[in-house]
Design a protein around this motif. Structure first.
Motif, short mmCIF file in Angstrom:
data_model
loop_
_atom_site.label_atom_id
_atom_site.label_comp_id
_atom_site.label_asym_id
_atom_site.label_seq_id
_atom_site.Cartn_x
_atom_site.Cartn_y
_atom_site.Cartn_z
N TYR A 181 24.88 32.46 -44.68
CA TYR A 181 25.86 31.53 -45.53
C TYR A 181 26.69 32.20 -46.40
N LEU A 182 25.80 33.04 -47.07
CA LEU A 182 26.57 33.85 -48.23
C LEU A 182 27.65 34.81 -47.52
N GLU A 183 27.43 35.34 -46.34
CA GLU A 183 28.58 36.21 -45.57
C GLU A 183 29.40 35.33 -45.17
N TYR A 184 29.15 34.13 -44.71
CA TYR A 184 30.26 33.22 -44.46
C TYR A 184 31.14 32.90 -45.35
N PHE A 185 30.72 32.34 -46.65
CA PHE A 185 31.49 32.26 -47.79
C PHE A 185 32.58 33.26 -48.19
N GLU A 186 31.86 34.46 -47.99
CA GLU A 186 32.79 35.66 -48.22
C GLU A 186 34.00 35.64 -47.21
N ASP A 187 33.45 35.66 -46.01
CA ASP A 187 34.55 35.49 -44.79
C ASP A 187 35.63 34.72 -45.00
N PHE A 224 23.41 25.26 -51.23
CA PHE A 224 23.54 26.63 -51.78
C PHE A 224 24.80 27.15 -52.22
N LEU A 225 26.03 26.55 -51.69
CA LEU A 225 27.37 26.74 -52.32
C LEU A 225 27.17 26.34 -54.07
N LEU A 226 26.75 25.42 -54.33
CA LEU A 226 26.54 24.93 -55.57
C LEU A 226 25.73 25.62 -56.36
N TYR A 227 24.67 26.58 -55.67
CA TYR A 227 23.68 27.28 -56.46
C TYR A 227 24.77 28.82 -56.79
N CYS A 228 25.58 28.85 -55.82
CA CYS A 228 26.51 30.26 -56.04
C CYS A 228 27.50 29.90 -57.07
N LEU A 229 28.09 28.78 -56.93
CA LEU A 229 28.99 28.47 -57.98
C LEU A 229 28.48 28.27 -59.47
#
Length: 434
Positions: free
Chosen positions: A281-287, A245-250
């Motif tokens: 997970y998106l909230e955790y990436f932002e945290d 999911f992180l790769l999708y975001c990046l």
């Protein structure tokens, strides 16, 4: 644990402080009558620890006895069994070593990555209430800046978000004199270094690495952040989906991200994950200060949630390290750098804007004084179609929002544009960011 703590404290006092590059971030200076902790927060490897080292060094240069300083990094492997009860041991051991400092008013404690210890805030609050030392803490979680601080320290702190180097700091590192009169030659030099900065980013340790090693090191920062500040902190078992999911975001930086669309794609590939988990997970990436969400500008928070958000990361060097689309990389790096600079400028709310006819303006940002400003990002405006598209979007947005000014930030183009009741400044990123 007592002997480990004693060893850490005595080793700190016996060893020389690492040298630290100057940063423009102001270290908050508090009157003696005000008891607050100074909090540095931000992603890993952005320089929080070295800000503390530099502050310590400045105090030593003014004649302070080093034994009046205490520094502990709570990610030290020797402290892996440390619990909230051991905080008292830190205080006890320090007093045993230096009883002459018990009543000193110039003792300073620096507690690094403190969020790794559960209930750390209880100890900090007790120090603020009962002791005299100045307290600086750092952590790689935005919760230090919001929920945990608000509920636990109850206004007893001054917070400072730390990002990778700004363009101004990057130019200072490259020894480019930004105060020099701007001749064509000097401007060309600044633009050259600005383009290098947009590609390389501002993580301090990576500034002089070749491209291959730069990519590896930046990816290692991201991996460490995801593992320690997301997967480990929140005890996530499905680590593979988190990384995917992180790769999708990046790969969606500066673009609209539909979590529902990503969810459907992951499900079609056989991944076991819920839609709500992806939002978490998106909230955790932002945290962890790795990614940031930018919602659409609508007065209703409920309506904002019905539209896709845009995604940005903490540093343009991350885009380079994970690039899959070289043809659009430069524009994405520029737009991302503008977003991060708006954060540095203290913009409290940042949105993207859709006009009634569907045209998009990259940012509408609210300054600390409450004023809102429109920003469009365009790599190059020399093409007439591009120029018309960018100007017309800003013009339409300004009319709808009853605003009289707009800014277009480019790679190297400058123009002052006057329309009926609207002034648009097209300016290079280097000039704007400085």
């Amino acid at each position: 644990m007592r002997e480990v703590i004693r060893e850490i404290i005595t080793s700190f006092h016996q060893e020389a402080l690492p040298s630290a590059m100057p940063r423009e971030l102001a270290y908050p200076v508090l009157p003696a009558s005000i008891r607050k902790a100074v909090v540095f927060t931000g992603m890993r490897r952005v320089g929080k620890t070295y800000l503390m080292y530099r502050h310590m060094q400045q105090q030593l240069e003014h004649g302070l006895d080093k034994t009046k300083l205490l520094y502990i990094n709570f990610e030290d492997d020797r402290l892996s069994a440390f619990t909230v009860d051991d905080f008292q041991t830190v205080l006890d051991v320090y007093v045993e070593l230096y009883p002459q400092h018990i009543n000193a008013s110039d003792v300073a404690f620096y507690l690094d990555e403190i969020q790794t210890i559960d209930s750390w805030e209880l100890f900090i609050r007790r120090l603020l209430d009962k002791e005299k030392m100045a307290i600086t803490i750092s952590g790689s979680s935005s919760k230090l800046l919001s929920k945990e601080i608000a509920t636990s320290l109850r206004g007893r702190c001054v917070t400072q978000e730390v990002t990778p180097l700004s363009l101004r700091e990057y130019l200072a590192y490259r020894k480019v004199d930004i105060k020099k009169s701007v001749t064509k030659k000097h401007l060309a030099t600044m633009l050259h270094h600005a383009n290098d900065y947009l590609n390389r980013g501002g993580f301090p340790e990576t500034l002089d690495l070749d491209s291959g090693l730069h990519r590896n090191i930046v990816q290692s920062y991201v991996n460490a952040t995801v593992f320690r500040d997301v997967i480990q902190r929140y005890a996530i078992k499905n680590s593979g989906v988190v990384k995917l999911f992180l790769l999708y975001c990046l790969q969606s930086i500066s673009s609209l991200l539909s979590v529902t669309k990503v969810y459907k794609d992951l499900k079609s590939r056989g991944a076991s994950v819920g839609r709500d988990s992806l939002y978490r997970y998106l909230e955790y990436f932002e945290d962890a200060f790795l990614l940031f969400r930018v919602p659409i500008y609508l007065l209703s928070a409920r309506n904002r949630q019905l539209h896709p958000m845009k995604i940005y990361c903490v540093d343009p060097g991350i885009i380079t390290a994970y690039s899959m689309k070289k043809d659009r990389e430069a524009g994405v790096q520029l737009e991302n750098a503008v977003y991060v600079q708006l954060r540095r400028l203290g913009c409290e709310d940042i949105f993207y804007y859709k006009t009634q006819s569907g045209k998009e303006v990259d940012f509408i940002a609210q300054q600390s004084n409450g004023e809102k400003r429109l920003y469009q990002v365009c790599l190059d405006m020399r093409d007439e179609k591009t120029r018309h598209r960018e100007i017309s979007a800003l013009e339409e947005a300004a009319r709808e929002l009853d605003m009289q000014e707009g800014t277009i930030i480019t790679r190297d183009y400058r123009e002052d544009i006057k329309l009926d009741g609207l002034t648009i400044q097209a300016i290079s990123y280097a000039e704007w960011a400085l």
